[in-house]
Design a protein around this motif. Structure first.
Motif, PDB file in Angstrom:
ATOM      1  N   ARG A 140       0.517   1.425  -1.356  1.00 32.30           N
ATOM      2  CA  ARG A 140      -0.529   2.404  -1.062  1.00 32.30           C
ATOM      3  C   ARG A 140      -1.864   1.676  -0.914  1.00 32.30           C
ATOM      4  O   ARG A 140      -2.082   0.652  -1.551  1.00 32.30           O
ATOM      5  CB  ARG A 140      -0.630   3.437  -2.183  1.00 32.30           C
ATOM      6  CG  ARG A 140      -1.653   4.531  -1.886  1.00 32.30           C
ATOM      7  CD  ARG A 140      -1.486   5.728  -2.785  1.00 32.30           C
ATOM      8  NE  ARG A 140      -2.404   6.782  -2.413  1.00 32.30           N
ATOM      9  CZ  ARG A 140      -2.211   7.630  -1.411  1.00 32.30           C
ATOM     10  NH1 ARG A 140      -1.103   7.549  -0.696  1.00 32.30           N
ATOM     11  NH2 ARG A 140      -3.106   8.566  -1.117  1.00 32.30           N
ATOM     12  N   VAL A 160       2.676   1.876   8.400  1.00 29.04           N
ATOM     13  CA  VAL A 160       1.904   3.131   8.372  1.00 29.04           C
ATOM     14  C   VAL A 160       0.428   2.791   8.566  1.00 29.04           C
ATOM     15  O   VAL A 160      -0.006   1.666   8.313  1.00 29.04           O
ATOM     16  CB  VAL A 160       2.090   3.914   7.049  1.00 29.04           C
ATOM     17  CG1 VAL A 160       3.522   4.390   6.885  1.00 29.04           C
ATOM     18  CG2 VAL A 160       1.668   3.090   5.848  1.00 29.04           C
ATOM     19  N   SER A 172      -3.883   4.596   8.979  1.00 26.69           N
ATOM     20  CA  SER A 172      -4.837   5.711   8.888  1.00 26.69           C
ATOM     21  C   SER A 172      -6.075   5.317   9.684  1.00 26.69           C
ATOM     22  O   SER A 172      -6.364   4.134   9.848  1.00 26.69           O
ATOM     23  CB  SER A 172      -5.198   6.021   7.434  1.00 26.69           C
ATOM     24  OG  SER A 172      -5.784   4.892   6.827  1.00 26.69           O
ATOM     25  N   ASN A 181      -3.277   5.929   2.713  1.00 26.59           N
ATOM     26  CA  ASN A 181      -1.909   6.187   3.135  1.00 26.59           C
ATOM     27  C   ASN A 181      -0.985   5.402   2.211  1.00 26.59           C
ATOM     28  O   ASN A 181      -1.438   4.536   1.449  1.00 26.59           O
ATOM     29  CB  ASN A 181      -1.684   5.784   4.600  1.00 26.59           C
ATOM     30  CG  ASN A 181      -0.566   6.585   5.242  1.00 26.59           C
ATOM     31  OD1 ASN A 181       0.263   7.170   4.542  1.00 26.59           O
ATOM     32  ND2 ASN A 181      -0.544   6.607   6.566  1.00 26.59           N
TER      33      ASN A 181
END
Length: 199
Positions: free
Chosen positions: A119, A142, A144, A158
Motif C-alpha cells: 500500500r 496498480v 492512482s 492505493n
C-alpha cells in the motif's frame, strides 16, 4: 420368631439371586471395551499432538516480513517533476522487519514465495498533478492519479495483494511531469508492504 428371621437371612445370603459368574463376564466385557476406547483416545491424542507440533514449526519457521518507509527531508520539499517516469526511493525506514526492503534503492525483494500486501499514500501541492504506481518487476500493477485541484493539498492512495516468487521485486514510480510532497516530520507519503502468508 427372631431365630427364624436369622435363619431366613442366612438362606438368602447363601443362595443369592444374582449369577456372580455372569456378572463377572459382563464386567470383564465392560473393562475390555473401556480399554479399547482408551487406546483409541490415546492414539487420537498422539495424532493431535503431532499436528500441533507441525503447526508450531510452520509458524516459527515462516519468515516475518513487514516494512513502512517514507521519504526523508530536512525541510518541506517535493520530488519531481521529472522528464521521464522515475522510481521513488523511500529512504526513511520506519519499519523493516526481515530486511526485505532496500532503503538505498527503494526496492522490496521477496525473501520467500508467498502472498504479499502493498500500500502507498501520496501527498501533493494543490497546483501540481501526482501520478503514482506500484510495479511488480517491470510491470505496472496498480496506480492512482491526483489532478491539481487548486485545493490546499491533495492526497492519493492505493493498495494491492500480489503473489510473488522468491526474489521478485516491487517498487514505486512517480509519473512523468508530476510531483509528490516530502515533509520533514509527518511522513505524509509512505510505502508499505508485508507478507500475508508463504506458499
Amino acid at each position: 420368631m427372631l431365630l427364624y428371621a436369622c435363619k431366613a437371612e442366612d438362606v438368602d445370603i447363601m443362595k443369592p439371586k444374582v449369577n456372580i459368574f455372569s456378572e463377572l463376564q459382563q464386567l470383564q466385557a465392560m473393562v475390555e471395551g473401556l480399554t479399547a476406547q482408551l487406546h483409541t483416545v490415546r492414539s487420537e491424542l498422539t495424532e493431535q499432538k503431532s499436528l500441533v507440533q507441525d503447526l508450531q514449526q510452520q509458524i516459527t519457521g515462516h519468515p516475518k516480513v513487514a516494512f513502512t518507509a517514507s521519504m526523508s527531508s530536512t525541510v518541506n520539499s517535493h520530488r519531481g517533476p521529472f522528464p521521464t517516469e522515475t522510481k521513488l526511493i523511500f529512504d526513511n525506514v520506519l519499519t523493516n522487519i526481515g530486511d526485505a526492503y532496500n532503503q538505498a534503492t527503494g526496492v522490496f525483494k521477496a525473501p520467500v514465495k508467498g502472498v504479499y500486501y502493498f500500500r502507498y499514500s501520496g501527498n501533493t501541492f494543490a497546483s501540481h498533478d501526482m501520478g503514482l504506481s506500484i510495479f511488480k518487476g517491470g510491470s505496472r500493477f496498480v496506480s492512482s492519479y491526483e489532478y491539481g485541484s487548486g485545493e490546499t493539498n491533495d492526497n492519493a492512495s492505493n493498495g494491492a495483494v500480489m503473489q510473488l516468487e522468491a526474489g521478485e521485486e516491487v517498487h514505486m514510480n512517480l509519473w512523468i511531469r508530476s510531483w509528490i510532497f516530502v515533509d520533514y516530520r509527518y511522513n505524509y507519503s509512505t510505502f508499505t508492504g508485508y507478507l500475508l502468508y508463504p506458499i
